[in-house]
Scaffold this motif. Structure first.
Motif, PDB file in Angstrom:
ATOM      1  N   ALA A 230       0.841  -1.206   0.000  1.00  0.00           N
ATOM      2  CA  ALA A 230       0.000   0.000   0.000  1.00  0.00           C
ATOM      3  C   ALA A 230       0.872   1.251   0.000  1.00  0.00           C
ATOM      4  O   ALA A 230       0.647   2.184  -0.778  1.00  0.00           O
ATOM      5  N   VAL A 231       1.898   1.269   0.857  1.00  0.00           N
ATOM      6  CA  VAL A 231       2.752   2.459   0.956  1.00  0.00           C
ATOM      7  C   VAL A 231       3.458   2.724  -0.373  1.00  0.00           C
ATOM      8  O   VAL A 231       3.468   3.848  -0.886  1.00  0.00           O
ATOM      9  N   LEU A 232       4.023   1.679  -0.953  1.00  0.00           N
ATOM     10  CA  LEU A 232       4.770   1.881  -2.197  1.00  0.00           C
ATOM     11  C   LEU A 232       3.845   2.292  -3.338  1.00  0.00           C
ATOM     12  O   LEU A 232       4.198   3.144  -4.153  1.00  0.00           O
ATOM     13  N   LYS A 233       2.650   1.712  -3.379  1.00  0.00           N
ATOM     14  CA  LYS A 233       1.688   2.105  -4.423  1.00  0.00           C
ATOM     15  C   LYS A 233       1.364   3.590  -4.310  1.00  0.00           C
ATOM     16  O   LYS A 233       1.250   4.305  -5.305  1.00  0.00           O
ATOM     17  N   THR A 234       1.205   4.050  -3.037  1.00  0.00           N
ATOM     18  CA  THR A 234       0.874   5.454  -2.825  1.00  0.00           C
ATOM     19  C   THR A 234       2.030   6.356  -3.236  1.00  0.00           C
ATOM     20  O   THR A 234       1.833   7.399  -3.862  1.00  0.00           O
ATOM     21  N   MET A 235       3.247   5.927  -2.874  1.00  0.00           N
ATOM     22  CA  MET A 235       4.421   6.737  -3.221  1.00  0.00           C
ATOM     23  C   MET A 235       4.661   6.762  -4.716  1.00  0.00           C
ATOM     24  O   MET A 235       5.213   7.698  -5.254  1.00  0.00           O
ATOM     25  N   ARG A 236       4.247   5.693  -5.353  1.00  0.00           N
ATOM     26  CA  ARG A 236       4.697   5.389  -6.694  1.00  0.00           C
ATOM     27  C   ARG A 236       4.481   6.510  -7.694  1.00  0.00           C
ATOM     28  O   ARG A 236       5.388   6.884  -8.430  1.00  0.00           O
ATOM     29  N   GLU A 237       3.264   7.100  -7.665  1.00  0.00           N
ATOM     30  CA  GLU A 237       2.911   7.999  -8.753  1.00  0.00           C
ATOM     31  C   GLU A 237       3.856   9.194  -8.854  1.00  0.00           C
ATOM     32  O   GLU A 237       4.497   9.410  -9.884  1.00  0.00           O
ATOM     33  N   GLY A 238       3.976   9.923  -7.744  1.00  0.00           N
ATOM     34  CA  GLY A 238       4.840  11.094  -7.783  1.00  0.00           C
ATOM     35  C   GLY A 238       6.295  10.710  -8.002  1.00  0.00           C
ATOM     36  O   GLY A 238       7.026  11.357  -8.757  1.00  0.00           O
ATOM     37  N   TYR A 239       6.683   9.620  -7.401  1.00  0.00           N
ATOM     38  CA  TYR A 239       8.070   9.211  -7.459  1.00  0.00           C
ATOM     39  C   TYR A 239       8.446   8.793  -8.867  1.00  0.00           C
ATOM     40  O   TYR A 239       9.474   9.192  -9.410  1.00  0.00           O
ATOM     41  N   MET A 240       7.594   8.007  -9.488  1.00  0.00           N
ATOM     42  CA  MET A 240       7.888   7.532 -10.834  1.00  0.00           C
ATOM     43  C   MET A 240       7.927   8.699 -11.813  1.00  0.00           C
ATOM     44  O   MET A 240       8.695   8.692 -12.765  1.00  0.00           O
ATOM     45  N   TYR A 241       7.106   9.718 -11.550  1.00  0.00           N
ATOM     46  CA  TYR A 241       7.112  10.875 -12.448  1.00  0.00           C
ATOM     47  C   TYR A 241       8.497  11.512 -12.455  1.00  0.00           C
ATOM     48  O   TYR A 241       9.096  11.744 -13.498  1.00  0.00           O
ATOM     49  N   ASP A 242       9.012  11.773 -11.235  1.00  0.00           N
ATOM     50  CA  ASP A 242      10.359  12.360 -11.112  1.00  0.00           C
ATOM     51  C   ASP A 242      11.410  11.482 -11.769  1.00  0.00           C
ATOM     52  O   ASP A 242      12.269  11.956 -12.504  1.00  0.00           O
ATOM     53  N   LEU A 243      11.306  10.180 -11.463  1.00  0.00           N
ATOM     54  CA  LEU A 243      12.306   9.235 -11.935  1.00  0.00           C
ATOM     55  C   LEU A 243      12.327   9.194 -13.453  1.00  0.00           C
ATOM     56  O   LEU A 243      13.381   9.294 -14.085  1.00  0.00           O
ATOM     57  N   ASN A 244      11.133   9.093 -14.052  1.00  0.00           N
ATOM     58  CA  ASN A 244      11.069   9.037 -15.502  1.00  0.00           C
ATOM     59  C   ASN A 244      11.567  10.328 -16.125  1.00  0.00           C
ATOM     60  O   ASN A 244      12.256  10.316 -17.134  1.00  0.00           O
ATOM     61  N   ARG A 245      11.209  11.455 -15.497  1.00  0.00           N
ATOM     62  CA  ARG A 245      11.632  12.725 -16.076  1.00  0.00           C
ATOM     63  C   ARG A 245      13.147  12.793 -16.120  1.00  0.00           C
ATOM     64  O   ARG A 245      13.740  13.125 -17.138  1.00  0.00           O
ATOM     65  N   ARG A 246      13.774  12.422 -15.007  1.00  0.00           N
ATOM     66  CA  ARG A 246      15.234  12.497 -14.986  1.00  0.00           C
ATOM     67  C   ARG A 246      15.846  11.476 -15.945  1.00  0.00           C
ATOM     68  O   ARG A 246      16.777  11.777 -16.668  1.00  0.00           O
ATOM     69  N   TYR A 247      15.260  10.290 -15.955  1.00  0.00           N
ATOM     70  CA  TYR A 247      15.806   9.233 -16.801  1.00  0.00           C
ATOM     71  C   TYR A 247      15.765   9.647 -18.264  1.00  0.00           C
ATOM     72  O   TYR A 247      16.736   9.501 -18.999  1.00  0.00           O
ATOM     73  N   TYR A 248      14.650  10.189 -18.686  1.00  0.00           N
ATOM     74  CA  TYR A 248      14.535  10.527 -20.104  1.00  0.00           C
ATOM     75  C   TYR A 248      15.239  11.826 -20.440  1.00  0.00           C
ATOM     76  O   TYR A 248      15.551  12.087 -21.601  1.00  0.00           O
ATOM     77  N   ARG A 249      15.481  12.683 -19.414  1.00  0.00           N
ATOM     78  CA  ARG A 249      16.263  13.876 -19.694  1.00  0.00           C
ATOM     79  C   ARG A 249      17.715  13.477 -19.960  1.00  0.00           C
ATOM     80  O   ARG A 249      18.378  14.037 -20.829  1.00  0.00           O
ATOM     81  N   LEU A 250      18.195  12.471 -19.210  1.00  0.00           N
ATOM     82  CA  LEU A 250      19.571  12.031 -19.415  1.00  0.00           C
ATOM     83  C   LEU A 250      19.717  11.250 -20.711  1.00  0.00           C
ATOM     84  O   LEU A 250      20.696  11.379 -21.420  1.00  0.00           O
ATOM     85  N   ARG A 251      18.749  10.398 -20.990  1.00  0.00           N
ATOM     86  CA  ARG A 251      18.819   9.606 -22.225  1.00  0.00           C
ATOM     87  C   ARG A 251      17.529   9.788 -23.002  1.00  0.00           C
ATOM     88  O   ARG A 251      16.591   9.003 -22.870  1.00  0.00           O
ATOM     89  N   PRO A 252      17.457  10.858 -23.783  1.00  0.00           N
ATOM     90  CA  PRO A 252      16.186  11.126 -24.477  1.00  0.00           C
ATOM     91  C   PRO A 252      15.847   9.993 -25.437  1.00  0.00           C
ATOM     92  O   PRO A 252      16.733   9.457 -26.093  1.00  0.00           O
ATOM     93  N   PRO A 253      14.567   9.623 -25.490  1.00  0.00           N
ATOM     94  CA  PRO A 253      14.157   8.542 -26.400  1.00  0.00           C
ATOM     95  C   PRO A 253      14.341   8.960 -27.845  1.00  0.00           C
ATOM     96  O   PRO A 253      14.083  10.112 -28.198  1.00  0.00           O
ATOM     97  N   ARG A 254      14.821   8.016 -28.659  1.00  0.00           N
ATOM     98  CA  ARG A 254      15.038   8.364 -30.065  1.00  0.00           C
ATOM     99  C   ARG A 254      13.811   8.011 -30.887  1.00  0.00           C
ATOM    100  O   ARG A 254      13.092   7.071 -30.559  1.00  0.00           O
TER     101      ARG A 254
END
Lengths: 254, 265
Positions: A230-254
């Motif tokens: 339950a805790v991780l599901k709740t954290m997930r949304e905001g956290y994954m947003y940040d994570l994906n943003r940084r991940y794709y900023r470093l390695r932009p999808p081609r």
């Protein structure tokens, strides 16, 4: 020089002894290509793998720099020596401060009141105390199909076996617990299960009924896993947003 | 000027015409002496290669390269648990070898078991013996703890996933062997803990159908505990397991080297 130029074959060991390749002589590549059976398929696969590797390297956008990091000597080496010395020192300190106890001498005639192994085998010893859930089958007249001891040994085998096949059950590139709440919850449940199993051998020592302890040993891991999920599901949304943003900023999808 | 061709390789003459200090001269003479016999010059390339290998630049880790340290530095100690297990293993190996000089795996016929008495002697009579046993025991405890925590770190950071399945399985085997190491180890003092732990072991193996009795014979030397049990546990602890575990650790670390550390992203 004039002797060597004569084309007569000589068997006295002199001369270069190496025949220059002419058009008839197969190259190594040709020799490998002409093989059959297992060596042939091995050769074909390695050729494919090499080509794949080459293609991936050419396509890659990864930039290799000339100087990527610290020198091994002295930076890395000194850091490693420092860590190792600190750890060894800690070990010696522990040994000096808390010397081990040597118990009573072995006595087959006198069974101790509490039999316990060393702490790291508590979970395994606990799994030997699962006799209340050893199933009784109606078809064999309500008898157990296997002894309680065998049931406990099998429980150990199953636990270790499940841990061993984990990488074949969970694949993908996710690394963080938030990315996969289910597997993180399974892990937390497993850790709590190891602790609750450890109290099974001393379940009679609690001031309440034995059945309560036994049930708790199975419910607590499930509760812990559910809370984690339950805790991780709740954290997930905001956290994954940040994570994906940084991940794709470093390695932009081609 | 003589007609005789000069020997270009007359190292003695070359040495004589140079003005060298005593240290330099001694050094060069011994170098030439050794080189004439072992042709060190042939191996210079190897030495050079080694020099450059130990002066390599370590590649930046993933986290350093992408500047993720702000998120990850507090996880770094958990990434040292694997090396901590190896260090604890080495400490246990050294202290264990020293303990082995004074321990005898025998139960004896009357009085206290000889194994127990030798341990009492180590702890009471031997200089530094109490500390030695303490170091061995704590190294073992810490190694087991570090191996468990190492497994949890690998699990919760997803480092076991494809393509690292083989190393995870080797790790599970190593964890089991570490516990077996501990088990065979704490049976050796032949005290109450040892005896009844051995009793549980025998009962466990006897519970298994078909191969159970054979296993009990092989590992415990019979269906009841005694001299054969102790001797087998001793051989497992000081001969079989060290070789197997050391080889597996080497493979385990070698695979990590080949595949690289699975870093978080």
């Amino acid at each position: 020089m004039s002797e060597n130029e004569s084309n007569e074959p000589r068997t006295d060991g002199s001369g270069p002894g190496i025949v220059a390749p002419d058009d008839e002589v197969p190259t190594w590549r040709e020799r490998k290509e002409r093989t059959t059976g297992l060596s042939r398929v091995t050769y074909e696969y390695f050729e494919r793998a090499r080509r794949e590797d080459q293609d991936l390297r050419q396509e890659s956008s990864y930039v290799e720099r000339d100087v990527l990091g610290f020198p091994t000597w002295p930076h890395e080496t000194i850091r490693n020596i420092a860590l190792a010395s600190f750890f060894t020192g800690m070990l010696l300190f522990l040994s000096a401060m808390l010397p081990p106890h040597l118990g009573d001498v072995a006595n087959p005639a006198e069974t101790p009141e509490v039999i316990l192994p060393d702490w790291y085998l508590y979970w395994s010893f606990g799994l030997l105390h699962l006799d209340p859930i050893n199933p009784e089958l109606a078809i064999v007249g309500g008898e157990k199909i296997m002894s309680d001891e065998l049931y406990g040994v099998l429980a150990n085998v199953v636990v270790v076996g499940v841990i061993a096949i984990l990488p074949f059950l969970n694949k993908g590139s996710a690394r963080r617990p938030v990315e996969e709440p289910f597997w993180a919850a399974l892990g937390v449940g497993g850790v709590v299960f190891a602790f609750t199993m450890s109290i099974l051998p001393i379940q009679e020592m609690f001031p309440w009924e034995v059945a309560i302890t036994f049930d708790l040993a199975f419910f607590l891991p499930i509760i812990a896993a559910a809370i984690t999920y339950a805790v991780l599901k709740t954290m997930r949304e905001g956290y994954m947003y940040d994570l994906n943003r940084r991940y794709y900023r470093l390695r932009p999808p081609r | 000027m003589s007609l005789e061709r000069k020997d270009e390789h007359d190292h003695g003459a070359w040495l004589a015409e140079k003005e060298l200090s005593l240290i330099e001269k001694t050094y060069l003479m011994s170098l030439i002496w050794l080189d004439k016999r072992f042709r060190i010059v042939d191996y210079l390339e190897l030495l050079e290669d080694m020099y450059y290998k130990i002066n390599l630049q370590m590649p930046k880790s993933h986290t350093e390269q992408y500047n993720l340290d702000n998120k990850f530095w507090y996880w770094y100690p958990l990434y040292a648990l694997g090396s901590f297990s190896v260090i604890a293993y080495l400490v246990a190996a050294v202290s264990g070898a020293l303990l082995g000089f004074y321990y005898a795996p025998a139960t004896g016929t009357d009085g206290d078991p000889i194994a127990y008495e030798t341990i009492v002697a180590i702890m009471k009579d031997l200089n530094f013996g109490f500390m030695l046993r303490s170091i061995h025991r704590w190294a073992a405890q810490v190694m087991v703890a570090a191996v468990f925590l190492h497994m949890l770190r690998v699990y919760f950071t997803g480092a076991y996933k494809e393509p690292r399945e083989v190393n995870w399985i080797i790790g599970v085997i190593l964890l089991s062997l570490t516990m077996l190491f501990g088990y065979t180890g704490y049976l050796l003092p032949w005290n109450q803990l040892a005896f009844w732990a051995g009793q549980i072991g025998v009962e466990m193996s006897l519970a298994v159908p078909i191969v159970g009795e054979w296993t009990a014979q092989l590992l415990f030397g019979g269906f009841s505990l005694g001299q054969p049990t102790l001797q087998r546990m001793y051989i497992l602890h000081v001969f079989v397991l060290p070789f197997v575990v050391t080889a597996l650790i080497a493979i385990h670390i070698g695979i990590v080297w080949m595949q690289g550390i699975a870093e978080p992203h």
